[in-house]
Structures are given as structure tokens and as C-alpha cells.
Design a protein around this motif. Sequence first.
Motif, PDB file in Angstrom:
ATOM      1  N   GLU A  59       0.802  -1.220   0.000  1.00  0.00           N
ATOM      2  CA  GLU A  59       0.000   0.000   0.000  1.00  0.00           C
ATOM      3  C   GLU A  59       0.841   1.279   0.000  1.00  0.00           C
ATOM      4  N   CYS A  60       2.133   1.181   0.253  1.00  0.00           N
ATOM      5  CA  CYS A  60       2.939   2.394   0.390  1.00  0.00           C
ATOM      6  C   CYS A  60       4.293   2.262  -0.301  1.00  0.00           C
ATOM      7  N   GLN A  61       4.290   1.826  -1.523  1.00  0.00           N
ATOM      8  CA  GLN A  61       5.538   1.657  -2.272  1.00  0.00           C
ATOM      9  C   GLN A  61       6.286   2.973  -2.480  1.00  0.00           C
ATOM     10  N   GLN A  62       5.568   4.105  -2.423  1.00  0.00           N
ATOM     11  CA  GLN A  62       6.220   5.393  -2.620  1.00  0.00           C
ATOM     12  C   GLN A  62       7.208   5.726  -1.497  1.00  0.00           C
ATOM     13  N   ALA A  63       7.157   5.006  -0.387  1.00  0.00           N
ATOM     14  CA  ALA A  63       8.097   5.252   0.718  1.00  0.00           C
ATOM     15  C   ALA A  63       9.507   4.772   0.383  1.00  0.00           C
ATOM     16  N   ILE A  64       9.625   3.797  -0.509  1.00  0.00           N
ATOM     17  CA  ILE A  64      10.935   3.247  -0.852  1.00  0.00           C
ATOM     18  C   ILE A  64      11.802   4.333  -1.488  1.00  0.00           C
ATOM     19  N   ASP A  87       2.469  10.586   3.736  1.00  0.00           N
ATOM     20  CA  ASP A  87       1.831  10.126   2.504  1.00  0.00           C
ATOM     21  C   ASP A  87       1.246   8.730   2.648  1.00  0.00           C
ATOM     22  N   CYS A  88       1.747   7.978   3.602  1.00  0.00           N
ATOM     23  CA  CYS A  88       1.284   6.605   3.815  1.00  0.00           C
ATOM     24  C   CYS A  88       0.365   6.487   5.027  1.00  0.00           C
ATOM     25  N   ALA A 112       3.147   1.738  12.746  1.00  0.00           N
ATOM     26  CA  ALA A 112       1.720   1.893  13.045  1.00  0.00           C
ATOM     27  C   ALA A 112       1.096   2.611  11.859  1.00  0.00           C
ATOM     28  N   HIS A 113       0.111   1.952  11.255  1.00  0.00           N
ATOM     29  CA  HIS A 113      -0.591   2.544  10.122  1.00  0.00           C
ATOM     30  C   HIS A 113      -1.888   3.164  10.625  1.00  0.00           C
ATOM     31  N   GLY A 124      -6.347  -0.170  12.732  1.00  0.00           N
ATOM     32  CA  GLY A 124      -5.093   0.191  12.076  1.00  0.00           C
ATOM     33  C   GLY A 124      -4.136  -0.984  12.090  1.00  0.00           C
ATOM     34  N   ALA A 125      -3.297  -1.056  11.096  1.00  0.00           N
ATOM     35  CA  ALA A 125      -2.328  -2.151  11.015  1.00  0.00           C
ATOM     36  C   ALA A 125      -1.081  -1.799  11.816  1.00  0.00           C
TER      37      ALA A 125
END
Length: 137
Positions: A59-64, A87-88, A112-113, A124-125
Motif C-alpha cells: 500500500e505504500c511503495q512510494q516510501a521506498i 503520505d502513507c 503503526a498505520h 489500524g495495522a
Amino acid sequence: MSFKQLGYAALLGLSVVSQAGFAADAMVFKNEKGSVLELTVAKEGNVTGYFTTAVASKECQQAIGQKRPLVGYLTGNAFTISIDYPDCGSALSIIGNMAENKKSLDTTWVVAHQAQNNQQPNLGARFIGHNSYTRVN
């Protein structure tokens, strides 16, 4: 040497000594997955720097590859740092111990999501893991 020149020399000397007393210890570490921690530790134990992750959830590949600022504390060889991923909708906390020679870190991390429903915050995940970092500078 005139009194004025002597005064400037003394002021310059004090400036150099005071800056040396406040010098921070900057270190760069990399873990087995390729994530990088850039840590600067102030004399009083405050930690600042950057974290660049090499892994992320689907769900948050933009963090890489994002270089994110971090804040934290170092007490003895125990440390805690936190990184925000707005952003995530996630926050990352890393705790651990620094080896005495400052060449490695043994860490536990928690992501913590953000919960989608504030009425039920357990939706939350949360992800927990372990990493070892080796100093690269």
C-alpha cells in the motif's frame, strides 16, 4: 601584538573551543535489506538524521527510497527514533542498542498505520520486526 589583536585572537580561540565542545557524532548505518540510517548524536543525547527505507508494504511503495527526517534519543547505548510517513498515514519507531564501538545497531521496529475509523482504533495495522545495521562510514 596590540590589545585589539590580542582580543580578536582570544575570541577566535574561544569560538573554536566552544564549537568543538558542541560537535555532534554523525554516523551512517545500513541494514541487511538495504535501508539506511543517518544518525547525528548531540552531546546531550538528542538524535537527528534521516532514514531511507529499501522496503515497504504494498500500500505504500512510494516510501521506498524516500529520505525521511528522524528524531530520537540515545541514552548510553540504548536509543529510540521515530520517522513520519504522512503520505502513507504511517509512523515508524525504531528502538535498539548501539554496539560499544559504534559499528553496529541491533534494532526492533514497529510501524503503526493510521486507522481508517477513529471510533475503532484497533483497525489500524501494526507491523513489528527486527534488523541489524552495520556502520558504513
